[in-house]
Design a protein around this motif. Sequence first.
Motif, PDB file in Angstrom:
ATOM      1  N   UNK A   1      17.237  83.822  44.216  1.00  0.00           N
ATOM      2  CA  UNK A   1      16.267  82.708  44.560  1.00  0.00           C
ATOM      3  C   UNK A   1      16.937  81.404  44.023  1.00  0.00           C
ATOM      4  N   UNK A   2      17.557  81.432  42.773  1.00  0.00           N
ATOM      5  CA  UNK A   2      18.125  80.329  42.105  1.00  0.00           C
ATOM      6  C   UNK A   2      19.337  79.790  43.127  1.00  0.00           C
ATOM      7  N   UNK A   3      20.279  80.860  43.431  1.00  0.00           N
ATOM      8  CA  UNK A   3      21.418  80.602  44.344  1.00  0.00           C
ATOM      9  C   UNK A   3      20.948  79.974  45.581  1.00  0.00           C
ATOM     10  N   UNK A   4      19.770  80.366  46.104  1.00  0.00           N
ATOM     11  CA  UNK A   4      19.100  79.966  47.438  1.00  0.00           C
ATOM     12  C   UNK A   4      18.870  78.466  47.331  1.00  0.00           C
ATOM     13  N   UNK A   5      18.109  77.968  46.029  1.00  0.00           N
ATOM     14  CA  UNK A   5      17.770  76.735  45.928  1.00  0.00           C
ATOM     15  C   UNK A   5      19.153  76.055  45.634  1.00  0.00           C
ATOM     16  N   UNK A   6      19.989  76.659  45.116  1.00  0.00           N
ATOM     17  CA  UNK A   6      21.461  75.796  45.118  1.00  0.00           C
ATOM     18  C   UNK A   6      21.898  75.505  46.552  1.00  0.00           C
ATOM     19  N   UNK A   7      21.779  76.597  47.117  1.00  0.00           N
ATOM     20  CA  UNK A   7      22.299  76.354  49.049  1.00  0.00           C
ATOM     21  C   UNK A   7      21.483  75.363  49.646  1.00  0.00           C
ATOM     22  N   UNK A   8      20.349  75.293  49.351  1.00  0.00           N
ATOM     23  CA  UNK A   8      19.569  74.156  50.041  1.00  0.00           C
ATOM     24  C   UNK A   8      19.652  72.809  49.585  1.00  0.00           C
ATOM     25  N   UNK A   9      19.688  72.668  48.233  1.00  0.00           N
ATOM     26  CA  UNK A   9      20.019  71.256  47.493  1.00  0.00           C
ATOM     27  C   UNK A   9      21.084  71.594  46.513  1.00  0.00           C
ATOM     28  N   UNK A  10      22.421  71.477  47.251  1.00  0.00           N
ATOM     29  CA  UNK A  10      23.665  71.822  46.169  1.00  0.00           C
ATOM     30  C   UNK A  10      23.582  70.642  45.221  1.00  0.00           C
ATOM     31  N   UNK A  11      23.308  69.419  45.603  1.00  0.00           N
ATOM     32  CA  UNK A  11      23.104  68.287  44.502  1.00  0.00           C
ATOM     33  C   UNK A  11      21.952  67.828  44.679  1.00  0.00           C
TER      34      UNK A  11
ATOM     35  N   UNK B   1      20.681  65.357  42.849  1.00  0.00           N
ATOM     36  CA  UNK B   1      20.861  63.852  42.589  1.00  0.00           C
ATOM     37  C   UNK B   1      21.339  63.114  43.954  1.00  0.00           C
ATOM     38  N   UNK B   2      21.614  63.818  45.192  1.00  0.00           N
ATOM     39  CA  UNK B   2      21.903  63.186  46.197  1.00  0.00           C
ATOM     40  C   UNK B   2      21.461  63.943  47.432  1.00  0.00           C
ATOM     41  N   UNK B   3      20.644  63.528  48.052  1.00  0.00           N
ATOM     42  CA  UNK B   3      20.148  64.498  49.189  1.00  0.00           C
ATOM     43  C   UNK B   3      20.995  64.344  50.308  1.00  0.00           C
TER      44      UNK B   3
END
Length: 328
Positions: free
Chosen positions: A84-94, A96-98
Motif C-alpha cells: 500500500x505504501x508503494x502504491x501511495x508513492x506511485x500515485x504521488x511520487x513527490x 511536495x510537487x503535484x
Amino acid sequence: MSTVAANAPGVAGSGLADVAASEASLRRFLHGLPGVDQVGLEARAATLGTRSIKTAAKAYAIDLAISMIDLTTLEGADTVGKVRALCTKGRTPDPTDPTTPRVAAICVYPDMVATAKAALRGTDIQVASVATAFPAGRAALPVKLADTADAVAAGADEIDMVIDRGAFLSGRYLDVFNEIVAVKEACKRPDGSYAHLKVIFETGELQTYDNVRRVSWLAMLAGADFIKTSTGKVAVNATPPVTLLMLEAVRDFRAQTGVQVGVKPAGGIKTTKDAMKYLVMVNETLGDDWLTPHWFRFGASSLLNDLLMQRQKLTTGRYSGPDYVTVD
C-alpha cells in the motif's frame, strides 16, 4: 501450437506464420538470424551513452522516465502495508510537487495483486504481477499457468513471466515457444481481453548476444507484448548492449510483421544518468513511437528516488538529498 503468433496482426502475412510449425523449422529460423557483431554492438551502446542532454530536455526526460517506471517490490518479506505504501508513492511520487508524473505500474507478487489494485483504484497506474514460478521458473507448466490465471483473476493488468532458460539453452526452442503461447492464453480475461504479457529472458544467464537476439524473436513470435531483460534477482541484469540488441530486435520485428512490441530493461538501473542513457538508446534506435510508457518501461525501485532528487534540483536549484524522498 503457434496460434497466438499466427493471429497477431501482420504476422500471418509476413511469411512467419509457419516458423514454429516444428522444432526444426523454429531452429532453422532462429539460427538463420544474422549473428551479432559484439564489438560493434558494445561500441554503439557506449557511444550512445556519451550523448549529453541539455537542461530543458533533461527536465522532459526525467518526467518521461518517472512515467515509465514499474515501481517494484518482490521480496519474501512483502506485507500488505508495504505494498500500500508503494502504491501511495506511485500515485504521488513527490508530495511536495503535484506536477510530478505518476509511475506506469506497480509490480508485485500474485498474492499482493488485489491489495495493489484496491490501493490504485481511480488511477491509470497498471498493476503488474510476476508469475510462472518467478524468478527461477522451475515449476511444471500447470503450476505456471495456475500462477498466471490467479494473478489475472485478482485483477492484474500485466503479467511478467520468466522463460525456461534451461530449455532454451538446451535448444528446446519449441518448448519455450509453446510455454509462452500457453501463458499468453492464461492471460485471457472473462470478457475476452488479455492482460499484457511481458516475457523475461534473464539475459545474464543466456551466455551470448546471439542467444539474446534469438530469444527476442522467439518471444515476439509467440505473442509477447513486451520483452524484458531480467528479474533483478541475478548478478548480471540489464546492460546497455543487451538492451540495445533487444531494441533492434523489436524494430526489425515491426518492420517485418507490422507488430509493435515493448521493451523493459530491469535490474541495476539506479541513477538518472543511467535512465538518460537508455532513453537516448530508445530515441536513436526506435524513435518517438517507443518513447511512451505503453512501449518502454524501467523495471526499478531505487531509480525513482534519484529521478525525484534530480527533478527537485532542476526545479528549486538545490540538491535535496536522499532524506527528502521516501524510503522504499
